[in-house]
Structures are given as structure tokens and as C-alpha cells.
Motif scaffolding. Structure first.
Motif, PDB file in Angstrom:
ATOM      1  N   GLY A 172       0.968  -1.091   0.007  1.00 22.41           N
ATOM      2  CA  GLY A 172      -0.049   0.111   0.083  1.00 22.41           C
ATOM      3  C   GLY A 172       0.872   1.313   0.009  1.00 22.41           C
ATOM      4  O   GLY A 172       1.855   0.966   0.113  1.00 22.41           O
ATOM      5  N   ILE A 173       0.174   2.347  -0.167  1.00 27.35           N
ATOM      6  CA  ILE A 173       0.805   3.705  -0.282  1.00 27.35           C
ATOM      7  C   ILE A 173       0.194   4.673   0.902  1.00 27.35           C
ATOM      8  O   ILE A 173      -1.220   4.892   0.924  1.00 27.35           O
ATOM      9  N   GLU A 174       1.124   5.138   1.687  1.00 27.93           N
ATOM     10  CA  GLU A 174       0.564   6.304   2.736  1.00 27.93           C
ATOM     11  C   GLU A 174       0.123   7.502   1.924  1.00 27.93           C
ATOM     12  O   GLU A 174       0.333   7.758   0.675  1.00 27.93           O
ATOM     13  N   LEU A 175      -0.910   7.848   2.461  1.00 28.25           N
ATOM     14  CA  LEU A 175      -1.606   9.290   1.938  1.00 28.25           C
ATOM     15  C   LEU A 175      -0.943  10.357   1.651  1.00 28.25           C
ATOM     16  O   LEU A 175      -0.931  10.765   0.484  1.00 28.25           O
ATOM     17  N   LYS A 176       0.203  10.507   2.228  1.00 29.99           N
ATOM     18  CA  LYS A 176       1.187  11.712   1.997  1.00 29.99           C
ATOM     19  C   LYS A 176       2.033  11.386   0.913  1.00 29.99           C
ATOM     20  O   LYS A 176       2.652  12.411   0.577  1.00 29.99           O
ATOM     21  N   ARG A 178       1.025   9.663  -1.971  1.00 28.37           N
ATOM     22  CA  ARG A 178       0.327   9.376  -2.984  1.00 28.37           C
ATOM     23  C   ARG A 178       0.630  10.214  -4.567  1.00 28.37           C
ATOM     24  O   ARG A 178       0.714  10.007  -5.568  1.00 28.37           O
ATOM     25  N   ASP A 179       1.163  11.507  -4.195  1.00 24.89           N
ATOM     26  CA  ASP A 179       1.740  12.328  -5.014  1.00 24.89           C
ATOM     27  C   ASP A 179       3.040  12.386  -5.316  1.00 24.89           C
ATOM     28  O   ASP A 179       3.635  12.259  -6.512  1.00 24.89           O
ATOM     29  N   ASN A 180       4.099  11.795  -4.079  1.00 27.03           N
ATOM     30  CA  ASN A 180       5.544  11.737  -4.346  1.00 27.03           C
ATOM     31  C   ASN A 180       5.598  10.699  -5.334  1.00 27.03           C
ATOM     32  O   ASN A 180       6.982  10.772  -5.748  1.00 27.03           O
ATOM     33  N   ILE A 181       4.889   9.452  -5.337  1.00 30.52           N
ATOM     34  CA  ILE A 181       5.381   8.584  -6.219  1.00 30.52           C
ATOM     35  C   ILE A 181       5.519   8.866  -7.709  1.00 30.52           C
ATOM     36  O   ILE A 181       6.317   8.190  -8.379  1.00 30.52           O
ATOM     37  N   PRO A 184      10.040  12.694  -9.931  1.00 25.99           N
ATOM     38  CA  PRO A 184      11.254  12.105 -10.449  1.00 25.99           C
ATOM     39  C   PRO A 184      12.301  12.004  -9.232  1.00 25.99           C
ATOM     40  O   PRO A 184      12.404  12.803  -8.358  1.00 25.99           O
ATOM     41  N   GLY A 185      12.808  10.636  -8.976  1.00 22.45           N
ATOM     42  CA  GLY A 185      13.776  10.413  -7.800  1.00 22.45           C
ATOM     43  C   GLY A 185      13.379  10.115  -6.741  1.00 22.45           C
ATOM     44  O   GLY A 185      13.893   9.476  -5.973  1.00 22.45           O
ATOM     45  N   TYR A 186      11.911   9.936  -6.679  1.00 24.23           N
ATOM     46  CA  TYR A 186      11.169   9.538  -5.183  1.00 24.23           C
ATOM     47  C   TYR A 186      10.984   7.993  -5.475  1.00 24.23           C
ATOM     48  O   TYR A 186      10.521   7.379  -6.498  1.00 24.23           O
ATOM     49  N   SER A 187      11.458   7.102  -4.584  1.00 21.08           N
ATOM     50  CA  SER A 187      11.278   5.495  -4.446  1.00 21.08           C
ATOM     51  C   SER A 187      11.235   5.173  -3.223  1.00 21.08           C
ATOM     52  O   SER A 187      12.143   5.809  -2.287  1.00 21.08           O
ATOM     53  N   THR A 188      10.371   4.156  -2.963  1.00 21.21           N
ATOM     54  CA  THR A 188      10.471   3.612  -1.573  1.00 21.21           C
ATOM     55  C   THR A 188      10.938   2.199  -1.726  1.00 21.21           C
ATOM     56  O   THR A 188      10.835   1.321  -0.590  1.00 21.21           O
ATOM     57  N   LYS A 189      11.374   1.721  -2.889  1.00 22.43           N
ATOM     58  CA  LYS A 189      11.938   0.522  -3.048  1.00 22.43           C
ATOM     59  C   LYS A 189      13.440   0.546  -2.703  1.00 22.43           C
ATOM     60  O   LYS A 189      14.240   1.620  -3.119  1.00 22.43           O
ATOM     61  N   SER A 217      -5.701   3.177  -2.069  1.00 16.85           N
ATOM     62  CA  SER A 217      -4.736   2.399  -1.610  1.00 16.85           C
ATOM     63  C   SER A 217      -4.885   2.556   0.052  1.00 16.85           C
ATOM     64  O   SER A 217      -5.405   3.223   0.593  1.00 16.85           O
ATOM     65  N   LYS A 218      -4.486   1.064   0.573  1.00 20.87           N
ATOM     66  CA  LYS A 218      -4.960   1.148   2.013  1.00 20.87           C
ATOM     67  C   LYS A 218      -3.427   0.612   2.587  1.00 20.87           C
ATOM     68  O   LYS A 218      -2.994  -0.411   1.963  1.00 20.87           O
ATOM     69  N   THR A 219      -2.671   0.980   3.521  1.00 22.89           N
ATOM     70  CA  THR A 219      -1.491   0.538   4.032  1.00 22.89           C
ATOM     71  C   THR A 219      -1.547  -0.815   4.448  1.00 22.89           C
ATOM     72  O   THR A 219      -2.444  -1.051   5.313  1.00 22.89           O
ATOM     73  N   GLY A 220      -0.750  -1.730   4.179  1.00 19.85           N
ATOM     74  CA  GLY A 220      -0.779  -3.066   4.450  1.00 19.85           C
ATOM     75  C   GLY A 220      -1.893  -4.012   3.542  1.00 19.85           C
ATOM     76  O   GLY A 220      -2.089  -5.346   3.719  1.00 19.85           O
TER      77      GLY A 220
END
Length: 233
Positions: A172-176, A178-181, A184-189, A217-220
Motif C-alpha cells: 500500500g501507499i501512505e496518503l502523504k 500518493r503524489d510523491n510517487i 522524479p527521484g522518489y522511490s520507496t524500493k 490504497s490502504k497501507t498493508g
């Protein structure tokens, strides 16, 4: 001072984009190249069984075609592209099938569910549009960790729009974020350079006058991404 600071920031952003582009190219090529290496190793071990060997060669040919498409895609970014009226159903089905065959090599168990209309025609550049779908599917696969995965691919038509929903049961993706994804350059992987979804958004908005966004999206629990484009008359 303000101008110098602004110029420095802009140069830094441009540098990050170009570096990210190079890294994303390598990242895009990683899957088919790894797959090709596996097929070649199997061929080495095959001393008999002609039918199976032919099947492996066919899969290797598909990976080589994919590498050629990746190179062509990057060459089209930033240039004028032609859109043609095409049925996108077989494009999406072929993309899903490609990943279905290769997911077992990643060590995860992931099941794909698909739902398509008989036909869905839109004005698209096939190479770039499929690239968007691949980026979203790949992100869905990467979000699934340590359990049985599920990817749902649902294509439908609604009031002149073609809607492609790609959902997963991943982290899932945290609400904060959802635009960051799409930045350019933003990644949680741990792997990846945060350029895939940024390019996907640009391809949809600048070339196809469509959209790509987080539908829910819901976290988890998972995420559903939507790719939206006008239906061709």
C-alpha cells in the motif's frame, strides 16, 4: 542570491532526471536480461528434448524483442510521436502474460486475474502506452512481500473513457506519498530510481491526453492504480 539558489535547484533536478533515466534504462533491461541468462543456462543443460528447447528459444526471442522495444521507447521520449487508433485489449493481455511467465523466477507466488471487454479502441502510441502499463504492473509486483500475491487487471469502458485498473495486495501507499510517487527521484524500493511512474505520467498526459493516478490504497492491504484514456470513435 535567490536566482543563484533557484538555478542550482533546477540544475540539480535536471541532473537527477538524466541520472535517473540512465538507471531506469538499466532497471528496465534487468528483467529480460536475467530471463535470457536463465534460458541460455537451460539450453546448455538440455542434451535432449527438442520440443522443450524450441519453447525456450521462443521465450528467449520474446525477451530480445522486449529489449529492442525498451531502446525504441527511450528514443521516443522528448520527440513528437504518432498516435494510431488501435485496440488496446491485446496489448494489455500480452503484457500481463509476459509477467505471468516470469514472476516465478522472482521467488514470489503471484496470481493474475484479468477482465477485459471484447474490444477497446483508443488513439495511442503502442510502444509508449504499453510502457505505462508495464511500469504500473511492475510496481504492483514489487509491492508484494512475503506472502501469496494477487494482481488484478480490469479494463472497462465508461462514458467515452477507457479505464485500466491495476490492483495488488501489496504494502500500500501512505496518503502523504500518493503524489510523491510520481515525482522524479522518489522511490520507496530498495531497487529502482523513482523514474518509472514519473515517465508514465508524462507519457499519459503529454502524449495521450490521459491520466495515471492512485485510485485507492490502504497501507498493508494494497493499491489500485488507474490508467485513463479517451475511447476512440
Amino acid at each position: 542570491i535567490g536566482y543563484i539558489g533557484f538555478s542550482t535547484i533546477k540544475r540539480s533536478e535536471q541532473r537527477m532526471i538524466w541520472i535517473g533515466m540512465a538507471k531506469e534504462t538499466a532497471h528496465q533491461m534487468a528483467t529480460p536480461l536475467s530471463s535470457l541468462m536463465g534460458w541460455v543456462e537451460l539450453l546448455r543443460q538440455e542434451s535432449e528434448g527438442r520440443d522443450r528447447s524450441l519453447g525456450i528459444l521462443n521465450e528467449s526471442a520474446d525477451d530480445l524483442k522486449r529489449l529492442d522495444r525498451i531502446v525504441t521507447r527511450f528514443s521516443q521520449i522528448g520527440s513528437t510521436t504518432d498516435l494510431k487508433k488501435q485496440d488496446i485489449v491485446p496489448m494489455i493481455a500480452e503484457t500481463v502474460e509476459y509477467y505471468r511467465k516470469r514472476v516465478p523466477q522472482s521467488g514470489f507466488t503471484i496470481r493474475f486475474e484479468e477482465q477485459y471487454p471484447e474490444k477497446a479502441q483508443a488513439e495511442v502510441n503502442a510502444l509508449l502506452f504499453v510502457w505505462v502499463a508495464e511500469n504500473v504492473i511492475k510496481n504492483a509486483i514489487d509491492s508484494i512481500e512475503n506472502r501469496e500475491g494477487l494482481i488484478r487487471v480490469i479494463l472497462q469502458k465508461n462514458n467515452g473513457w477507457i479505464l485500466l485498473d491495476i490492483g495488488d495486495n501489496g504494502r500500500g501507499i501512505e496518503l502523504k506519498n500518493r503524489d510523491n510517487i510520481f515525482r522524479p527521484g522518489y522511490s520507496t524500493k530498495k531497487r529502482g530510481w523513482g523514474l518509472g511512474l514519473s515517465l508514465a505520467r508524462r507519457i499519459m498526459e503529454d502524449y495521450h491526453r490521459g491520466k495515471v493516478f492512485v485510485k485507492e490504497s490502504k497501507t498493508g492491504e494494497g493499491t489500485t492504480m488507474r490508467i485513463q484514456i479517451r475511447e476512440a470513435k
